[in-house]
Design a protein around this motif. Sequence first.
Motif, PDB file in Angstrom:
ATOM      1  N   TYR A 153      36.787 -22.981  77.136  1.00 53.75           N
ATOM      2  CA  TYR A 153      36.339 -23.423  78.458  1.00 53.75           C
ATOM      3  C   TYR A 153      35.340 -22.400  78.992  1.00 53.75           C
ATOM      4  N   PHE A 154      34.163 -22.905  79.422  1.00 52.38           N
ATOM      5  CA  PHE A 154      33.095 -22.027  79.889  1.00 52.38           C
ATOM      6  C   PHE A 154      32.642 -22.445  81.286  1.00 52.38           C
ATOM      7  N   LEU A 155      32.124 -21.474  82.026  1.00 58.22           N
ATOM      8  CA  LEU A 155      31.513 -21.737  83.326  1.00 58.22           C
ATOM      9  C   LEU A 155      30.044 -21.325  83.239  1.00 58.22           C
ATOM     10  N   LEU A 156      29.139 -22.259  83.547  1.00 61.49           N
ATOM     11  CA  LEU A 156      27.693 -22.010  83.504  1.00 61.49           C
ATOM     12  C   LEU A 156      27.120 -22.040  84.912  1.00 61.49           C
ATOM     13  N   ALA A 180      23.962 -23.431  73.671  1.00 62.20           N
ATOM     14  CA  ALA A 180      23.840 -23.566  72.215  1.00 62.20           C
ATOM     15  C   ALA A 180      24.566 -22.479  71.436  1.00 62.20           C
ATOM     16  N   THR A 181      24.585 -21.269  71.953  1.00 55.30           N
ATOM     17  CA  THR A 181      25.205 -20.153  71.228  1.00 55.30           C
ATOM     18  C   THR A 181      26.629 -19.855  71.713  1.00 55.30           C
ATOM     19  N   ALA A 182      27.129 -20.659  72.649  1.00 52.91           N
ATOM     20  CA  ALA A 182      28.447 -20.373  73.233  1.00 52.91           C
ATOM     21  C   ALA A 182      29.589 -20.654  72.264  1.00 52.91           C
ATOM     22  N   SER A 183      29.459 -21.727  71.482  1.00 52.99           N
ATOM     23  CA  SER A 183      30.566 -22.135  70.622  1.00 52.99           C
ATOM     24  C   SER A 183      30.048 -22.933  69.430  1.00 52.99           C
TER      25      SER A 183
END
Length: 326
Positions: A153-156, A180-183
């Motif tokens: 889970y990410f917050l942008l 693109a590079t997060a996961s």
Amino acid sequence: MSRGNEGSSGKGSGRQGGKSGSSSKGGNRRNAGSQDHKSNTSGRGGASTKNTRGGKNQVIGTSRSGNPVTKKEYINRKKKENSTSKKSSATGIRLNKYIANSGLCSRRDADIYIAAGSVTVNDKPVTEMGFRVQPSDEVKFDGRSIEPKRKEYFLLNKPKGFITPRTGEKQSKTVMDLMATASSSRLHYIGRLGRKSLGLMIFTNDLEIANIMNNPKKRLRKIYHVALDRSFKHEDLMKIRNGVTIEGEEIKVEDINYVEGGKNNEIGIEVHSGKDNIVQRIFDSVGYEVVTLDRVVIGGLTKKDLPRGHYRLLSKQEIINLKMLA
């Protein structure tokens, strides 16, 4: 006289002898019986073991090591065996959840594919809904191997100039480029924002959570900092606060006010609606154009220490809080 005396003496002697013999014999029998009972009791578990017929302490057999086994011990052992058997039968993960965890589709859609025979386990088609996948099993979806992935889970903090594409839509400069590079997993967004809008969005490979949160009926808390094309009149603020009608539907806002320390055209507004472009449409209904729209809160998450154009992983507690909203 001597013969009579002898007879008398003989009879008496005989009676005494008989009595004595009887007494001795009876005594021996009782003693023998007592000894046998003690011997049997001792042989089954010692003099300290109580052999209560029908009770839980009744000895009903012996163990492999030769120790006595009571009814209570036997019942407890069987209960433990049954419990272990049930636990072992419930190991693994349900097939539909396994597929959903791989990021291919939701659990509900996975049930459809399973029923259609699109899924195999160890190269054998499986159509059973409750089938459980074991760690050593190989699962294939339409002939391609799949495996569940760890939920992320990410917050942008989205900048201007990037769109949020819909399924199948191809555009240049999308929010997916920023992630693109997060996961290595396929990520899904929560909280769509337009090209000119900026602020917070959530990304995850948990498709189920994403679908729930993006449902228009889902009331996910969102707060926006809005800049309008001109000063905002107080009477128009009150109109929005009391509720406005858009396309025949009354839209309620949780809160609206002027931004403290800001200009008269800077407004803070909190809405829980999941409808597209809802903030712009609210201000359009009272005759204002939104120049800048910045989402500063989503689902309790804020922009603190998150620069524009950057993302971060959610903490364990933030993930728990997010799931509680689902």
